[in-house]
Design a protein around this motif. Structure first.
Motif, PDB file in Angstrom:
ATOM      1  N   PRO A   1       0.891   9.553  -4.021  1.00 13.24           N
ATOM      2  CA  PRO A   1       1.136   9.193  -5.420  1.00 13.24           C
ATOM      3  C   PRO A   1       2.612   8.973  -5.757  1.00 13.24           C
ATOM      4  O   PRO A   1       2.927   8.293  -6.723  1.00 13.24           O
ATOM      5  CB  PRO A   1       0.567  10.374  -6.205  1.00 13.24           C
ATOM      6  CG  PRO A   1       0.510  11.498  -5.241  1.00 13.24           C
ATOM      7  CD  PRO A   1       0.334  10.895  -3.891  1.00 13.24           C
ATOM      8  N   GLU A   2       3.496   9.542  -4.958  1.00 19.45           N
ATOM      9  CA  GLU A   2       4.940   9.358  -5.164  1.00 19.45           C
ATOM     10  C   GLU A   2       5.663   9.685  -3.858  1.00 19.45           C
ATOM     11  O   GLU A   2       5.095  10.329  -2.973  1.00 19.45           O
ATOM     12  CB  GLU A   2       5.449  10.237  -6.298  1.00 19.45           C
ATOM     13  CG  GLU A   2       5.215  11.710  -6.091  1.00 19.45           C
ATOM     14  CD  GLU A   2       5.600  12.534  -7.313  1.00 19.45           C
ATOM     15  OE1 GLU A   2       6.186  13.611  -7.118  1.00 19.45           O
ATOM     16  OE2 GLU A   2       5.317  12.108  -8.451  1.00 19.45           O
ATOM     17  N   PRO A   3       6.920   9.239  -3.727  1.00 14.61           N
ATOM     18  CA  PRO A   3       7.659   9.543  -2.497  1.00 14.61           C
ATOM     19  C   PRO A   3       7.723  11.057  -2.264  1.00 14.61           C
ATOM     20  O   PRO A   3       7.797  11.841  -3.202  1.00 14.61           O
ATOM     21  CB  PRO A   3       9.051   8.976  -2.761  1.00 14.61           C
ATOM     22  CG  PRO A   3       8.842   7.935  -3.810  1.00 14.61           C
ATOM     23  CD  PRO A   3       7.703   8.426  -4.656  1.00 14.61           C
ATOM     24  N   ASN A   4       7.670  11.440  -1.013  1.00 18.26           N
ATOM     25  CA  ASN A   4       7.726  12.845  -0.582  1.00 18.26           C
ATOM     26  C   ASN A   4       6.514  13.673  -0.987  1.00 18.26           C
ATOM     27  O   ASN A   4       6.511  14.885  -0.802  1.00 18.26           O
ATOM     28  CB  ASN A   4       9.013  13.525  -1.069  1.00 18.26           C
ATOM     29  CG  ASN A   4      10.248  12.806  -0.581  1.00 18.26           C
ATOM     30  OD1 ASN A   4      10.296  12.328   0.552  1.00 18.26           O
ATOM     31  ND2 ASN A   4      11.253  12.700  -1.433  1.00 18.26           N
TER      32      ASN A   4
ATOM     33  N   VAL B   1       0.838  -1.198   0.000  1.00 17.01           N
ATOM     34  CA  VAL B   1       0.000   0.000   0.000  1.00 17.01           C
ATOM     35  C   VAL B   1       0.879   1.257   0.000  1.00 17.01           C
ATOM     36  O   VAL B   1       1.904   1.302   0.676  1.00 17.01           O
ATOM     37  CB  VAL B   1      -0.988  -0.006   1.187  1.00 17.01           C
ATOM     38  CG1 VAL B   1      -0.290   0.145   2.514  1.00 17.01           C
ATOM     39  CG2 VAL B   1      -2.031   1.075   1.045  1.00 17.01           C
ATOM     40  N   TYR B   2       0.491   2.223  -0.784  1.00 19.47           N
ATOM     41  CA  TYR B   2       1.168   3.526  -0.822  1.00 19.47           C
ATOM     42  C   TYR B   2       0.127   4.595  -0.552  1.00 19.47           C
ATOM     43  O   TYR B   2      -0.914   4.646  -1.197  1.00 19.47           O
ATOM     44  CB  TYR B   2       1.857   3.755  -2.174  1.00 19.47           C
ATOM     45  CG  TYR B   2       3.000   2.791  -2.378  1.00 19.47           C
ATOM     46  CD1 TYR B   2       4.211   2.985  -1.720  1.00 19.47           C
ATOM     47  CD2 TYR B   2       2.852   1.680  -3.183  1.00 19.47           C
ATOM     48  CE1 TYR B   2       5.258   2.091  -1.880  1.00 19.47           C
ATOM     49  CE2 TYR B   2       3.896   0.776  -3.348  1.00 19.47           C
ATOM     50  CZ  TYR B   2       5.092   0.987  -2.693  1.00 19.47           C
ATOM     51  OH  TYR B   2       6.127   0.097  -2.839  1.00 19.47           O
TER      52      TYR B   2
ATOM     53  N   SER C   1       3.812   1.842   2.614  1.00 21.98           N
ATOM     54  CA  SER C   1       4.758   0.774   2.248  1.00 21.98           C
ATOM     55  C   SER C   1       4.511  -0.533   2.988  1.00 21.98           C
ATOM     56  O   SER C   1       5.351  -1.423   2.981  1.00 21.98           O
ATOM     57  CB  SER C   1       6.206   1.213   2.464  1.00 21.98           C
ATOM     58  OG  SER C   1       6.491   2.348   1.701  1.00 21.98           O
ATOM     59  N   GLU C   2       3.376  -0.673   3.627  1.00 23.86           N
ATOM     60  CA  GLU C   2       3.025  -1.897   4.343  1.00 23.86           C
ATOM     61  C   GLU C   2       2.425  -2.902   3.362  1.00 23.86           C
ATOM     62  O   GLU C   2       1.670  -2.536   2.470  1.00 23.86           O
ATOM     63  CB  GLU C   2       1.999  -1.562   5.430  1.00 23.86           C
ATOM     64  CG  GLU C   2       1.560  -2.716   6.282  1.00 23.86           C
ATOM     65  CD  GLU C   2       0.574  -2.271   7.351  1.00 23.86           C
ATOM     66  OE1 GLU C   2      -0.381  -3.013   7.595  1.00 23.86           O
ATOM     67  OE2 GLU C   2       0.757  -1.184   7.929  1.00 23.86           O
TER      68      GLU C   2
ATOM     69  N   ILE D   1      -2.393   0.439  -4.301  1.00 22.48           N
ATOM     70  CA  ILE D   1      -1.840  -0.862  -3.928  1.00 22.48           C
ATOM     71  C   ILE D   1      -1.065  -1.380  -5.127  1.00 22.48           C
ATOM     72  O   ILE D   1      -1.622  -1.533  -6.219  1.00 22.48           O
ATOM     73  CB  ILE D   1      -2.926  -1.862  -3.503  1.00 22.48           C
ATOM     74  CG1 ILE D   1      -3.641  -1.354  -2.252  1.00 22.48           C
ATOM     75  CG2 ILE D   1      -2.303  -3.244  -3.244  1.00 22.48           C
ATOM     76  CD1 ILE D   1      -4.734  -2.252  -1.742  1.00 22.48           C
ATOM     77  N   GLU D   2       0.224  -1.609  -4.891  1.00 21.46           N
ATOM     78  CA  GLU D   2       1.075  -2.137  -5.955  1.00 21.46           C
ATOM     79  C   GLU D   2       1.031  -3.654  -5.917  1.00 21.46           C
ATOM     80  O   GLU D   2       1.310  -4.283  -4.902  1.00 21.46           O
ATOM     81  CB  GLU D   2       2.518  -1.674  -5.775  1.00 21.46           C
ATOM     82  CG  GLU D   2       3.439  -2.215  -6.853  1.00 21.46           C
ATOM     83  CD  GLU D   2       4.896  -1.902  -6.602  1.00 21.46           C
ATOM     84  OE1 GLU D   2       5.691  -2.143  -7.518  1.00 21.46           O
ATOM     85  OE2 GLU D   2       5.251  -1.442  -5.507  1.00 21.46           O
TER      86      GLU D   2
END
Length: 151
Positions: free
Chosen positions: A90-93, A86-87, A138-139, A113-114
């Motif tokens: 939409p992108e890091p930071n 799970v993210y 990131s879980e 969810i990737e």
């Protein structure tokens, strides 16, 4: 071996807390030839796998009298449609899609969810307020795992 029953109970309670805090399905601890294994069953009950010598071939659990922390009822929570990572942004930071207390409209993206190198949006099923976010960025999540409480 563990010296006192009180020490065992405290250790088991601490392991149960870690199991729940990190949303694990199983945790194992070994010290001085003794091992404790705790699993979280699908029904939410905590099962103490027991304290047995690490070199023992016995699979019979030794009961440890512990009471698991009360589980909240998330039966009406929005659940994961798939297994993946799970993210929350939409992108890091970048800013998270949603935060607790935020109002959402039906169709708003709550997270991604990737799965198999594909990012799948999880959308709000109805208008409401995000009361609780049950996962962290990131879980890894499982199919049907509660993600959000929206009221």
């Amino acid at each position: 071996m563990f010296k006192k029953r009180k020490d065992i109970n405290e250790l088991v309670n601490e392991l149960v807390g870690l199991l729940n805090q990190h949303n694990l399905s199983e945790i194992e601890y070994e010290r001085n030839g003794s091992r404790i294994k705790i699993s979280n069953s699908k029904g939410g009950a905590i099962i103490a796998g027991g304290v047995v010598p690490a070199n023992s071939t016995s699979s019979a659990p030794v009961s440890a009298n512990t009471s698991a922390p009360a589980k909240e009822d998330y039966s009406n929570a929005l659940k994961s449609p798939m297994v993946g990572v799970v993210y929350m942004a939409p992108e890091p930071n970048a800013k998270s899609f949603v935060v607790e207390g935020q109002s959402v409209k039906k169709g708003d993206t709550l997270c991604l969810i990737e799965a198999m190198k594909t990012f799948n949006p999880v959308k709000a099923p109805n208008d409401g307020v995000v009361k609780k976010i049950l996962v962290k960025n990131s879980e890894t999540v499982e199919y049907e795992q509660p993600l959000f409480v929206i009221e």
